[in-house]
Structures are given as structure tokens and as C-alpha cells.
Design a protein around this motif. Structure first.
Motif, mmCIF file in Angstrom:
data_model
loop_
_atom_site.group_PDB
_atom_site.id
_atom_site.type_symbol
_atom_site.label_atom_id
_atom_site.label_comp_id
_atom_site.label_asym_id
_atom_site.label_seq_id
_atom_site.Cartn_x
_atom_site.Cartn_y
_atom_site.Cartn_z
ATOM 1 N N PHE A 121 78.852 40.715 12.689
ATOM 2 C CA PHE A 121 78.278 39.538 12.059
ATOM 3 C C PHE A 121 78.353 39.680 10.542
ATOM 4 N N ALA A 126 76.928 33.141 6.710
ATOM 5 C CA ALA A 126 76.106 32.349 7.630
ATOM 6 C C ALA A 126 75.053 31.565 6.857
ATOM 7 N N ARG A 134 69.099 35.050 13.980
ATOM 8 C CA ARG A 134 69.666 36.340 14.344
ATOM 9 C C ARG A 134 68.698 37.477 14.023
ATOM 10 N N GLY A 147 78.966 39.014 15.728
ATOM 11 C CA GLY A 147 79.153 37.656 15.246
ATOM 12 C C GLY A 147 80.171 36.890 16.062
ATOM 13 N N ASN A 148 81.326 36.590 15.465
ATOM 14 C CA ASN A 148 82.361 35.837 16.160
ATOM 15 C C ASN A 148 83.007 36.667 17.262
ATOM 16 N N ARG A 171 81.534 29.860 17.905
ATOM 17 C CA ARG A 171 81.624 31.236 17.412
ATOM 18 C C ARG A 171 82.474 32.098 18.346
#
Length: 236
Positions: A121, A126, A134, A147-148, A171
Motif C-alpha cells: 500500500f 491514497a 486502512r 494495496g493494489n 484496486r
């Protein structure tokens, strides 16, 4: 499913038991048990799990996955800087595709086989509310969430090489490496450039890789399939 699958995946990765992140993947062909470098990838709201076993196929030890209306996977926690190029190699085989599978719809978001690549992440990219959510999740799960993600899928209808957002979250980007039933029952070898794929999917260079998983799932379609996964390797 009432919870976004993308949230489930990152939460499950955080919860996956196992050793500290490694810098390489344990080959399935040399594992002595399913706990050897890999950990269960399970979702809090999905009680019916896929089944994974070490089996011998054509003289080589591989993972056999069977799903009958359930979902779970295996995950290897790693930490690898992708650099300018990082190639993912693997081979897989499926018994069938899902007749009602459809990568563009939530109720069709199942695949007889998929390879899941999770990335770190990046909080500086973000928004405020994303960071707050998160942080709250990290307090619950006790460690940082990824993250993604890229999902390399054996699609049911999606044309090969298509990249689309997962119907539950953008994501997670889906890449159709194989599609349709034509090669069902055959071992197929794949090679994908993770860095190029990430740039294509997200429009920028990737952050560190924090997990690689396999999953055969059928919780949305309620169908059944068996998949076999050979060794997964990374090469610069």
C-alpha cells in the motif's frame, strides 16, 4: 457476497499465518507439506472453502485445488522490489470453466484458476478517508494491509489479454491470461511481465510485491472445478 472481495483479499492476506515475508517462492514440487512457505488464504464471511492437496501429476509434485461452491486459496508472503522488469512464470491446468462465470459481474466473479499478486500500500497516493479506513483495519488485523493487486485469471468469457477492474474493487485488476474451455485438461505454461502488466493496469510503476497466491473459487457461481498448479517462479 456482502463484503467487497477486494477488502476480503487484503484482510485475508493480513491474517494469513506463516513465517516472515521471504524474498523468493517455495516451489510446489519441493514442498513437504502445504505449510512449507505458503499459508491458507481464507475469508471471514465465506465458510465453505476450496480444498488444496499436494499430488503427483505426470511425475511432478503439484498443487491440486478443488472448489464446489466455495472459496479459499494459498498465499506466500514475500517482499520483492519489482525493479524495471520482473517475470512471473507458472504452469496450470483446469478441468473446466464455469458456465455462468463472467469477470464483468459480481455474481460471475469466479475462476477455475487464478494467480494473485499483491502489492504494498502507498499511503502518499491514497485519499484521507482511504488512509483512515486502512488504519482502522490495521488496528483490527494487527499488521499493514497490502494495496493494489493483479489477478492473472483463466477466464470464462473474457478475451485473452483483456485487462479490467474487478467488479468489486478497482484496486484489483484482472488480466485474462487464458479464456474458455478449449485447453481444459491440458497443462499450459505462462509467462507474464509483472512490471509491464502493473503499468498497463494502474498507469504507474509498481511498489514492492508483498504476496503471491493461488485461488480456485466458486462461491459466486455455485459451480465446481478442479485446477492443478505447477511451480511459480520469479525471474529478473
Amino acid at each position: 457476497m456482502t463484503i467487497v472481495r477486494g477488502t476480503l483479499l487484503v484482510a485475508a492476506l493480513a491474517l494469513a499465518a506463516g513465517p516472515a515475508p521471504a524474498d523468493t517462492l517455495q516451489p510446489f514440487s519441493t514442498m513437504s507439506s502445504l505449510d512449507d512457505g505458503w499459508a491458507p488464504l481464507e475469508f471471514p464471511s465465506i465458510k465453505k472453502h476450496s480444498q488444496y492437496q499436494l499430488v503427483t501429476d505426470d511425475g511432478t509434485q503439484v498443487i491440486r485445488a478443488q472448489s464446489q461452491g466455495g472459496a479459499s486459496g494459498l498465499i506466500a508472503r514475500i517482499h520483492i522490489e519489482p525493479g524495471e522488469k520482473l517475470t512471473l512464470h507458472w504452469r496450470w491446468k483446469v478441468s473446466n470453466i464455469y458456465q455462468t462465470g463472467n469477470a464483468r459481474k459480481k455474481d460471475g466473479d469466479d475462476y477455475p484458476a487464478r494467480i494473485y499478486v499483491a502489492f504494498a500500500f502507498e499511503p502518499d497516493k491514497a485519499g484521507f478517508f482511504e488512509r483512515v479506513k486502512r488504519k482502522a483495519a490495521e488496528l483490527i488485523y494487527g499488521e499493514k494491509l497490502p494495496g493494489n493487486a493483479l489477478n492473472y485469471i483463466w477466464a470464462n468469457k473474457l478475451p485473452v489479454n483483456t485487462v479490467i477492474a474487478n467488479p468489486f474493487t478497482d484496486r484489483t485488476q484482472m488480466i485474462a491470461v487464458r479464456s474458455g474451455p478449449e485447453q481444459a485438461g491440458q497443462w499450459v505454461t505462462e509467462t507474464q511481465d509483472i512490471v509491464a502488466d502493473y503499468k498497463r493496469a494502474f498507469g504507474e510503476a509498481p511498489p514492492p510485491i508483498v504476496g503471491i497466491g493461488i485461488m480456485t473459487d466458486a462461491d459466486n457461481t455455485g459451480e465446481s472445478a478442479t485446477a492443478w498448479y505447477g511451480d511459480i517462479t520469479l525471474e529478473r
